[in-house]
Scaffold this active site. Structure first.
Site, PDB file in Angstrom:
ATOM      1  CG  ASP A  71      -0.286  -0.009   2.544  1.00  0.00           C
ATOM      2  OD1 ASP A  71       0.757  -0.673   2.670  1.00  0.00           O
ATOM      3  OD2 ASP A  71      -0.781   0.649   3.479  1.00  0.00           O
ATOM      4  CD  GLU A 131       4.100   0.756   7.259  1.00  0.00           C
ATOM      5  OE1 GLU A 131       4.756   0.981   8.293  1.00  0.00           O
ATOM      6  OE2 GLU A 131       3.876   1.649   6.417  1.00  0.00           O
ATOM      7  CG  HIS A 347       5.077   9.199   3.248  1.00  0.00           C
ATOM      8  ND1 HIS A 347       4.354   9.091   4.406  1.00  0.00           N
ATOM      9  CD2 HIS A 347       5.448   7.944   2.935  1.00  0.00           C
ATOM     10  CE1 HIS A 347       4.305   7.822   4.791  1.00  0.00           C
ATOM     11  NE2 HIS A 347       4.978   7.105   3.904  1.00  0.00           N
TER      12      HIS A 347
HETATM   13 ZN   LIG Z   1       6.721   2.184   4.204  1.00  0.00          ZN
END
Ligand SMILES: [Zn+2]
Length: 375
Positions: A71, A131, A347
């Site tokens: 994910d 996760e 991210h």
């Molecule tokens: Zn990660």
């Protein structure tokens, strides 16, 4: 069929699936096909709305497990390319999940393909689709399933990004714990011109917060940075200028090292709040996302660090910094270490990995397997 001994094909296949937690979008199917062709027995392990995969080849010891997640976090704004196209630009692969951590999964599969199947021991993969979310239907549940089936590994490597700048900088041998607190102080609402007829909760809350932040929690320990207490919000929801609110709330996050546990912090919080708050009417809600842990030095940690040195010539730092990861669950079952790609773009927009890094990580993972299984 993708050539599995090179990580690029599988990395692109995985990045092209929009597997934003808890969506899977076919990621685990792609991985299952690859692992089945390499001789793995695959188990689909859906829990709640989350898909998970456990795959193992061989059943002898030592049993080495690679843990990871397919994910990804949402792409957000500001990309110069499509985040799910897996575009190659000048030898750099762009896409959400490139480093965190579809790229690392592809490198591990490539390492296994290059190793061949004539090795002692056994290899498994624990891959979750949960996760980046609240992580309740992922690794924790798969580990319980593995334990019940007698599949608990002897050691586990988590492929999270660990290198601040370049491959080989650092492994993670532990993580700080994380605790969220929500403090509510109750008073009596009233007119701001008549404070004696009300009981303002704000001065009490400020006194409590001053006490909680008065001095550092510690100075750090042998393996860890100092623990941190971070105020994240103070609010009353009061938009009026002439009203004393009935209630004031504050939120905070504590990242703590091995000098504390969530229980010792809970006790310290309650004692400090009671002392500073006087006769205040208060309530504290505490939520623990993970205890701190440290994998002791030993043959497994040495094997991983030596493998990194074999390929890069570098002695990786044995770090415990950063946020939490699924290693916090795995540590209850077996020694765990984290090593993956570079973390600089995780991210963020334009998440990306140089192909050279994928290749180096593949070589390192192969050396890890050789050192753990064959020595
Ligand atoms: Zn990660």
């Amino acid at each position: 069929m993708t050539d599995l001994s090179a990580p690029l094909g599988l990395a692109r296949d995985l990045i092209q699936r929009r597997s934003i937690t808890p969506q899977d979008d076919g990621c685990l199917e792609v991985l299952k096909r690859a692992l089945t062709s390499l001789g793995f027995t695959c188990h689909d392990l859906p829990f709640g709305e989350v898909r998970n995969l456990y795959a193992r080849r061989g059943n002898a010891s030592p049993h080495f497990c690679f843990a990871g997640h397919t994910d990804v976090v949402p792409p957000g704004q500001g990309w110069s390319v499509d985040p799910f196209e897996a575009q190659l630009v000048d030898g750099v692969l762009f896409g959400r999940g490139a480093v965190d951590m579809k790229g690392a999964i592809a490198s591990f599969v490539a390492a296994v393909a290059r190793l061949g199947d004539k090795h002692p021991g056994s290899i498994s993969l624990l891959i979750t689709g949960d996760e980046e979310g609240i992580a309740t239907h992922g690794t924790v549940k798969v580990l319980d399933w593995m334990k019940a089936k007698g599949e608990t590994p002897d050691c586990c490597l988590v492929g999270e990004p660990t290198n601040p700048k370049s491959i080989g900088d650092a492994v993670k041998v532990g993580r700080r714990g994380s605790l969220n607190g929500r403090l509510t102080v109750n008073g009596i609402q009233g007119h701001a011109a008549y404070p004696h007829l009300a009981d303002n909760p704000l001065p009490r809350l400020l006194r409590i917060l001053t006490a909680l932040t008065a001095k550092p929690l510690d100075q750090g320990s042998a393996q860890f940075e100092p623990s941190t207490f971070t105020l994240t919000t103070i609010d009353t929801g009061n938009a009026a200028t002439n009203v004393i609110p009935a209630q004031a709330k504050a939120g905070f996050n504590i990242r703590f090292n091995d000098l504390h546990s969530s229980a010792s912090l809970d006790a310290w919080l309650r004692k400090t709040i009671a002392e500073a708050g006087g006769d205040a009417d208060w309530k504290l809600d505490v939520e623990v996302s993970g205890e701190s842990f440290l994998t002791p030095q030993g043959p497994f940690v040495d094997a991983v660090c030596d493998a990194i040195k074999d390929v890069t010539g570098k002695n990786p730092e044995r770090s415990t910094s950063g946020g939490t990861s699924d290693a916090r669950f795995i540590t209850r079952h077996c020694p765990v270490i984290e090593f993956g790609l570079g973390g600089a773009s995780m991210h963020k927009s334009d998440e990306r990995v140089p192909l050279e890094d994928l290749e180096n990580l593949t070589r390192i993972y192969r050396r890890v397997l050789e050192r753990v299984l064959m020595s």
